[in-house]
Design a protein around this motif. Structure first.
Motif, PDB file in Angstrom:
ATOM      1  N   THR A   1      34.703  -7.259 -16.557  1.00 14.32           N
ATOM      2  CA  THR A   1      35.666  -6.359 -15.940  1.00 14.32           C
ATOM      3  C   THR A   1      37.074  -6.907 -16.175  1.00 14.32           C
ATOM      4  O   THR A   1      37.302  -8.121 -16.103  1.00 14.32           O
ATOM      5  N   ASN A   2      38.007  -6.004 -16.428  1.00 14.00           N
ATOM      6  CA  ASN A   2      39.373  -6.389 -16.789  1.00 14.00           C
ATOM      7  C   ASN A   2      39.379  -7.367 -17.957  1.00 14.00           C
ATOM      8  O   ASN A   2      40.122  -8.345 -17.981  1.00 14.00           O
ATOM      9  N   ASN A   3      38.505  -7.068 -18.928  1.00 18.42           N
ATOM     10  CA  ASN A   3      38.371  -7.899 -20.119  1.00 18.42           C
ATOM     11  C   ASN A   3      38.303  -6.968 -21.328  1.00 18.42           C
ATOM     12  O   ASN A   3      37.566  -5.977 -21.318  1.00 18.42           O
ATOM     13  N   PHE A   4      39.066  -7.285 -22.366  1.00 24.58           N
ATOM     14  CA  PHE A   4      39.090  -6.419 -23.552  1.00 24.58           C
ATOM     15  C   PHE A   4      37.703  -6.244 -24.157  1.00 24.58           C
ATOM     16  O   PHE A   4      37.376  -5.179 -24.696  1.00 24.58           O
ATOM     17  N   TRP A   5      36.851  -7.265 -24.078  1.00 19.88           N
ATOM     18  CA  TRP A   5      35.556  -7.216 -24.745  1.00 19.88           C
ATOM     19  C   TRP A   5      34.571  -6.248 -24.097  1.00 19.88           C
ATOM     20  O   TRP A   5      33.518  -5.978 -24.651  1.00 19.88           O
ATOM     21  N   VAL A   6      34.934  -5.699 -22.920  1.00 18.35           N
ATOM     22  CA  VAL A   6      34.083  -4.674 -22.335  1.00 18.35           C
ATOM     23  C   VAL A   6      34.103  -3.407 -23.177  1.00 18.35           C
ATOM     24  O   VAL A   6      33.210  -2.556 -23.077  1.00 18.35           O
ATOM     25  N   TYR A   7      35.120  -3.278 -24.029  1.00 17.46           N
ATOM     26  CA  TYR A   7      35.199  -2.133 -24.927  1.00 17.46           C
ATOM     27  C   TYR A   7      34.314  -2.302 -26.170  1.00 17.46           C
ATOM     28  O   TYR A   7      34.020  -1.324 -26.849  1.00 17.46           O
ATOM     29  N   VAL A   8      33.929  -3.531 -26.467  1.00 14.57           N
ATOM     30  CA  VAL A   8      33.251  -3.818 -27.725  1.00 14.57           C
ATOM     31  C   VAL A   8      31.782  -4.184 -27.519  1.00 14.57           C
ATOM     32  O   VAL A   8      30.883  -3.550 -28.095  1.00 14.57           O
ATOM     33  N   LEU A   9      31.515  -5.196 -26.705  1.00 14.56           N
ATOM     34  CA  LEU A   9      30.168  -5.772 -26.604  1.00 14.56           C
ATOM     35  C   LEU A   9      29.094  -4.779 -26.137  1.00 14.56           C
ATOM     36  O   LEU A   9      27.998  -4.756 -26.709  1.00 14.56           O
ATOM     37  N   PRO A  10      29.345  -3.938 -25.112  1.00 17.68           N
ATOM     38  CA  PRO A  10      28.261  -3.028 -24.680  1.00 17.68           C
ATOM     39  C   PRO A  10      27.884  -1.970 -25.710  1.00 17.68           C
ATOM     40  O   PRO A  10      26.851  -1.307 -25.555  1.00 17.68           O
ATOM     41  N   PHE A  11      28.685  -1.801 -26.745  1.00 14.40           N
ATOM     42  CA  PHE A  11      28.435  -0.731 -27.713  1.00 14.40           C
ATOM     43  C   PHE A  11      28.031  -1.273 -29.088  1.00 14.40           C
ATOM     44  O   PHE A  11      28.031  -0.517 -30.060  1.00 14.40           O
ATOM     45  N   VAL A  12      27.708  -2.550 -29.165  1.00 13.99           N
ATOM     46  CA  VAL A  12      27.351  -3.132 -30.463  1.00 13.99           C
ATOM     47  C   VAL A  12      26.009  -2.600 -30.949  1.00 13.99           C
ATOM     48  O   VAL A  12      25.857  -2.196 -32.101  1.00 13.99           O
ATOM     49  N   VAL A  13      25.010  -2.597 -30.079  1.00 15.22           N
ATOM     50  CA  VAL A  13      23.666  -2.139 -30.454  1.00 15.22           C
ATOM     51  C   VAL A  13      23.515  -0.675 -30.057  1.00 15.22           C
ATOM     52  O   VAL A  13      23.491  -0.339 -28.867  1.00 15.22           O
ATOM     53  N   GLN A  14      23.433   0.189 -31.062  1.00 16.13           N
ATOM     54  CA  GLN A  14      23.298   1.628 -30.847  1.00 16.13           C
ATOM     55  C   GLN A  14      21.985   2.109 -31.475  1.00 16.13           C
ATOM     56  O   GLN A  14      21.843   2.121 -32.694  1.00 16.13           O
ATOM     57  N   PRO A  15      20.999   2.495 -30.656  1.00 15.29           N
ATOM     58  CA  PRO A  15      19.681   2.869 -31.195  1.00 15.29           C
ATOM     59  C   PRO A  15      19.736   3.984 -32.241  1.00 15.29           C
ATOM     60  O   PRO A  15      19.017   3.936 -33.245  1.00 15.29           O
ATOM     61  N   PHE A  16      20.577   4.982 -32.025  1.00 18.65           N
ATOM     62  CA  PHE A  16      20.654   6.088 -32.981  1.00 18.65           C
ATOM     63  C   PHE A  16      21.100   5.602 -34.352  1.00 18.65           C
ATOM     64  O   PHE A  16      20.540   6.002 -35.383  1.00 18.65           O
ATOM     65  N   PHE A  17      22.090   4.725 -34.390  1.00 19.42           N
ATOM     66  CA  PHE A  17      22.560   4.184 -35.660  1.00 19.42           C
ATOM     67  C   PHE A  17      21.469   3.336 -36.327  1.00 19.42           C
ATOM     68  O   PHE A  17      21.318   3.370 -37.553  1.00 19.42           O
ATOM     69  N   ILE A  18      20.739   2.592 -35.530  1.00 19.37           N
ATOM     70  CA  ILE A  18      19.663   1.754 -36.074  1.00 19.37           C
ATOM     71  C   ILE A  18      18.580   2.619 -36.719  1.00 19.37           C
ATOM     72  O   ILE A  18      18.044   2.288 -37.785  1.00 19.37           O
ATOM     73  N   ILE A  19      18.258   3.738 -36.087  1.00 22.71           N
ATOM     74  CA  ILE A  19      17.260   4.649 -36.654  1.00 22.71           C
ATOM     75  C   ILE A  19      17.740   5.177 -38.009  1.00 22.71           C
ATOM     76  O   ILE A  19      16.974   5.229 -38.984  1.00 22.71           O
ATOM     77  N   LEU A  20      19.015   5.571 -38.087  1.00 17.39           N
ATOM     78  CA  LEU A  20      19.556   6.078 -39.348  1.00 17.39           C
ATOM     79  C   LEU A  20      19.457   5.034 -40.448  1.00 17.39           C
ATOM     80  O   LEU A  20      19.015   5.320 -41.570  1.00 17.39           O
ATOM     81  N   VAL A  21      19.880   3.802 -40.140  1.00 13.64           N
ATOM     82  CA  VAL A  21      19.872   2.748 -41.153  1.00 13.64           C
ATOM     83  C   VAL A  21      18.450   2.394 -41.546  1.00 13.64           C
ATOM     84  O   VAL A  21      18.141   2.208 -42.732  1.00 13.64           O
ATOM     85  N   LYS A  22      17.558   2.278 -40.578  1.00 14.50           N
ATOM     86  CA  LYS A  22      16.157   1.937 -40.869  1.00 14.50           C
ATOM     87  C   LYS A  22      15.521   2.959 -41.802  1.00 14.50           C
ATOM     88  O   LYS A  22      14.857   2.606 -42.778  1.00 14.50           O
ATOM     89  N   THR A  23      15.743   4.236 -41.519  1.00 10.17           N
ATOM     90  CA  THR A  23      15.175   5.288 -42.374  1.00 10.17           C
ATOM     91  C   THR A  23      15.775   5.237 -43.771  1.00 10.17           C
ATOM     92  O   THR A  23      15.077   5.456 -44.767  1.00 10.17           O
ATOM     93  N   TYR A  24      17.074   4.941 -43.845  1.00  9.05           N
ATOM     94  CA  TYR A  24      17.739   4.837 -45.150  1.00  9.05           C
ATOM     95  C   TYR A  24      17.176   3.673 -45.957  1.00  9.05           C
ATOM     96  O   TYR A  24      16.906   3.805 -47.161  1.00  9.05           O
ATOM     97  N   VAL A  25      16.978   2.523 -45.302  1.00  9.98           N
ATOM     98  CA  VAL A  25      16.447   1.345 -45.998  1.00  9.98           C
ATOM     99  C   VAL A  25      15.026   1.599 -46.481  1.00  9.98           C
ATOM    100  O   VAL A  25      14.640   1.185 -47.587  1.00  9.98           O
ATOM    101  N   GLU A  26      14.223   2.291 -45.676  1.00 13.27           N
ATOM    102  CA  GLU A  26      12.842   2.576 -46.071  1.00 13.27           C
ATOM    103  C   GLU A  26      12.785   3.476 -47.300  1.00 13.27           C
ATOM    104  O   GLU A  26      11.783   3.456 -48.032  1.00 13.27           O
ATOM    105  N   ALA A  27      13.847   4.251 -47.539  1.00 14.36           N
ATOM    106  CA  ALA A  27      13.883   5.119 -48.715  1.00 14.36           C
ATOM    107  C   ALA A  27      14.329   4.374 -49.966  1.00 14.36           C
ATOM    108  O   ALA A  27      14.216   4.915 -51.075  1.00 14.36           O
ATOM    109  N   MET A  28      14.825   3.145 -49.823  1.00 16.45           N
ATOM    110  CA  MET A  28      15.257   2.361 -50.984  1.00 16.45           C
ATOM    111  C   MET A  28      14.052   1.721 -51.656  1.00 16.45           C
ATOM    112  O   MET A  28      13.040   1.434 -51.005  1.00 16.45           O
ATOM    113  N   PRO A  29      14.105   1.491 -52.965  1.00 10.19           N
ATOM    114  CA  PRO A  29      12.952   0.908 -53.679  1.00 10.19           C
ATOM    115  C   PRO A  29      12.615  -0.490 -53.164  1.00 10.19           C
ATOM    116  O   PRO A  29      13.493  -1.347 -53.026  1.00 10.19           O
ATOM    117  N   SER A  30      11.346  -0.706 -52.868  1.00 12.71           N
ATOM    118  CA  SER A  30      10.910  -2.026 -52.392  1.00 12.71           C
ATOM    119  C   SER A  30      10.994  -3.084 -53.495  1.00 12.71           C
ATOM    120  O   SER A  30      10.998  -4.284 -53.203  1.00 12.71           O
TER     121      SER A  30
END
Length: 312
Positions: free
Chosen positions: A151-180
């Motif tokens: 609270t009253n810390n600049f990092w409250v704007y950054v740290l809670p939003f680092v891990v975003q499940p929706f973004f992880i799903i997008l990247v995971k699906t994209y990586v799975e489509a790349m040649p193994s």
């Protein structure tokens, strides 16, 4: 004398009908998309023309299509409002740092969740994804943030939003489509998992990472509720939160600007500040920067969102 057979005539008629159908479809298609583009763009255009038009006419709602009595005094006076520069610095800082952190975290976690050798991969993936659907609620989250000293810390704007499940799903699906074979070739050359990620996969993730960057940057720039909940230090106010405050205080701000101006500017109704001019001008100032993000990533956006959302 050349005669045409009934079969040939039918082919000509069918070809002409197909051509006419394509022309009609193209006209309807372009008309619909132009109408949708106009509906999306007009609100921004309306804000801009009202912010530079005569304030008395804008307050009466008489500026709809073309600016009238063009002047820039609204911007000159709004930029003199206290805390605007500091809030802009905070907003830019949280947007840049938050976007970079979210992109890197999403890229790495999305890649790792495709690795069958990762311990407990299925469990950790589901553990992250379930947070999309269930939340502890506002009060428990506030208690956690306070106990972490954010609270009253600049990092409250950054740290809670680092891990975003929706973004992880997008990247995971994209990586799975790349040649193994990419990873297999790197492993044969003796590369470890970090080298494979940073040297092989990360450079090839540009489309999906650009998509994640757009989503994250827009969310970070537009967010103001976290400031409302976690921040009381005015030096950490964001531009969006100031917009929220200024819009709520538009009447008093307009009166203060008029009282602080000279006699000629007060008498001139065209440039005398009104609540409408305050709202329009501040909205334009806050909206324009994030609009310029899209042209930078547009060529990656469509490819990234399609490949990241559909497997196969």
């Amino acid at each position: 004398m050349v005669t045409t057979t009934p079969t040939r005539r039918r082919r000509v008629v069918r070809r002409d009908a197909d051509l006419s159908g394509r022309v009609v479809f193209a006209i309807v298609n372009y008309s619909v998309f132009l109408a949708l583009a106009f509906i999306c763009a007009y609100p921004f255009y309306y804000l801009i023309i009202n912010s530079i038009s005569s304030n008395d006419l804008a307050a009466l709602g008489q500026v709809r299509w073309l600016p009238t009595g063009i002047h820039l005094s609204n911007y000159e006076q709004v930029f003199q409002l206290g805390g605007l520069t500091q809030a802009a610095i905070v907003s830019v800082g949280r947007t840049v740092l938050g976007t970079v952190a979210a992109v890197l975290a999403s890229a790495f976690l999305g890649f790792m969740f495709t690795q069958s050798r990762m311990w407990g991969r299925r469990f950790w993936y589901r553990f992250v994804i379930i947070t999309m659907y269930f939340s502890a609620g506002l009060i428990p989250v506030f208690i956690i943030i306070r106990n972490l000293g954010l609270t009253n810390n600049f990092w409250v704007y950054v740290l809670p939003f680092v891990v975003q499940p929706f973004f992880i799903i997008l990247v995971k699906t994209y990586v799975e489509a790349m040649p193994s074979e990419l990873q297999e070739a790197a492993e044969m050359d003796g590369a470890n998992i970090l080298q494979i990620f940073f040297r092989v996969y990360l450079p090839n993730m540009t489309p999906i990472l650009a998509t994640v960057a757009i989503f994250s940057a827009v969310a970070q720039w537009n967010s103001f509720q976290d400031t409302l909940i976690y921040i009381t230090d005015q030096s950490l106010y964001t531009l969006q939160y100031l917009l929220y405050m200024f819009i709520n205080q538009a009447n008093s701000l307009a009166q203060a600007m008029q009282n602080g101006g000279n006699i000629s500017s007060i008498v001139d109704a065209a440039t005398s500040q009104t609540p409408t001019s305050i709202r329009m001008t501040i909205s334009v100032i806050v909206i324009l920067p994030i609009i310029f993000v899209y042209p930078l990533f547009q060529r990656f956006f469509v490819k990234g969102i399609m490949l990241g959302a559909v497997k196969g």
